[in-house]
Scaffold this motif. Sequence first.
Motif, mmCIF file in Angstrom:
data_model
loop_
_atom_site.group_PDB
_atom_site.id
_atom_site.type_symbol
_atom_site.label_atom_id
_atom_site.label_comp_id
_atom_site.label_asym_id
_atom_site.label_seq_id
_atom_site.Cartn_x
_atom_site.Cartn_y
_atom_site.Cartn_z
ATOM 1 N N LEU A 219 0.839 -1.202 0.000
ATOM 2 C CA LEU A 219 0.000 0.000 0.000
ATOM 3 C C LEU A 219 0.871 1.247 0.000
ATOM 4 C CD1 LEU A 219 -2.852 1.308 0.316
ATOM 5 C CD2 LEU A 219 -2.417 1.273 2.769
ATOM 6 N N PHE B 265 0.810 4.027 -3.116
ATOM 7 C CA PHE B 265 0.330 5.386 -2.948
ATOM 8 C C PHE B 265 1.444 6.401 -2.831
ATOM 9 C CE2 PHE B 265 -3.167 2.599 -2.290
ATOM 10 C CZ PHE B 265 -3.985 3.090 -3.291
ATOM 11 N N ASP C 126 -5.345 0.757 -8.683
ATOM 12 C CA ASP C 126 -4.948 1.572 -7.531
ATOM 13 C C ASP C 126 -6.155 1.930 -6.666
ATOM 14 O OD1 ASP C 126 -2.404 1.466 -8.557
ATOM 15 O OD2 ASP C 126 -2.293 3.583 -9.102
ATOM 16 N N GLN D 104 -6.809 0.663 -2.867
ATOM 17 C CA GLN D 104 -6.924 1.682 -1.825
ATOM 18 C C GLN D 104 -8.159 1.430 -0.957
ATOM 19 O OE1 GLN D 104 -7.163 5.680 -3.340
ATOM 20 N NE2 GLN D 104 -7.745 6.536 -1.390
ATOM 21 N N TYR E 288 -8.546 0.338 2.975
ATOM 22 C CA TYR E 288 -9.255 1.239 3.900
ATOM 23 C C TYR E 288 -10.285 0.456 4.722
ATOM 24 C CZ TYR E 288 -7.700 5.747 1.866
ATOM 25 O OH TYR E 288 -6.989 6.846 1.454
ATOM 26 N N VAL F 210 -2.340 3.152 6.155
ATOM 27 C CA VAL F 210 -3.488 3.937 5.694
ATOM 28 C C VAL F 210 -3.360 5.380 6.169
ATOM 29 C CG1 VAL F 210 -5.983 4.251 5.920
ATOM 30 C CG2 VAL F 210 -5.044 1.984 5.445
ATOM 31 N N VAL G 94 -1.001 7.238 3.965
ATOM 32 C CA VAL G 94 -1.596 7.561 2.666
ATOM 33 C C VAL G 94 -2.521 8.773 2.795
ATOM 34 C CG1 VAL G 94 -3.220 6.737 0.917
ATOM 35 C CG2 VAL G 94 -1.409 5.234 1.744
ATOM 36 N N TYR H 269 -2.149 12.525 1.048
ATOM 37 C CA TYR H 269 -3.183 13.160 0.226
ATOM 38 C C TYR H 269 -3.563 14.524 0.802
ATOM 39 C CZ TYR H 269 -4.198 8.855 -2.410
ATOM 40 O OH TYR H 269 -4.134 7.758 -3.223
ATOM 41 N N ASP I 195 -12.467 10.916 -2.699
ATOM 42 C CA ASP I 195 -12.577 9.485 -2.405
ATOM 43 C C ASP I 195 -13.968 8.965 -2.754
ATOM 44 O OD1 ASP I 195 -9.981 9.068 -1.584
ATOM 45 O OD2 ASP I 195 -10.424 9.034 0.562
#
Length: 196
Positions: free
Chosen positions: A66, A70, A109, A113, A117, A130, A133, A137, A165
């Motif tokens: 992950l 990302f 991707d 993701q 999550y 997580v 990531v 963002y 998202d």
Amino acid sequence: MPIRPPTHRASGLARREALLRAAIEVVASNGIEGATHRAIARAAGLPLSTTSYFFSSLDELLAAALTLAFAEVVERSDAAVKAMHDTNPSVEQLAEMVTDFLMLSPRTDLVTQFEVYLAVHRRPELGAAVAGVVESYERVISTSLRLVDIDPLPHRVRLVLAMLDGMAVHRVAFPRDDDREILRAALHDVLRGFQT
């Protein structure tokens, strides 16, 4: 003790990366529960023992995959933001750039993701990956908002991320012909609202 030659190290790094990329593919195609040591090793074309050689647990392997996936996404978005930095973009240009970025994001991707999550509540070991990531963002969004003279208050940053998202989830679950235009218009309206 003899020192291993550089080619041995390069070969090891290549095998490790092959495992990480295979893990991303396996999660995207089989879900997080289908991401087993065996499935990942098979997808990478490597012996099963390779997974435990490089990673002490499946969750460590998944977290590293992950993070790799990302980090590349964030690197691409950072590059796009830096390219716009000198152009003094308008809200319309920023909305267009972010829309293009999201619409061009590979489906693999996005699926990976959101699979990860949702797995965090059952596999808390993935939480740190997580969090990394999400924070990356948020940093990119903060930088983007500053480009158009919007104060990147935490609630604004998180609202933009939640909207992006949400649209990404909808693109995976129920893609529609007008997704691009709807996202661009929604993002434009949100950014304009921040300016008032």
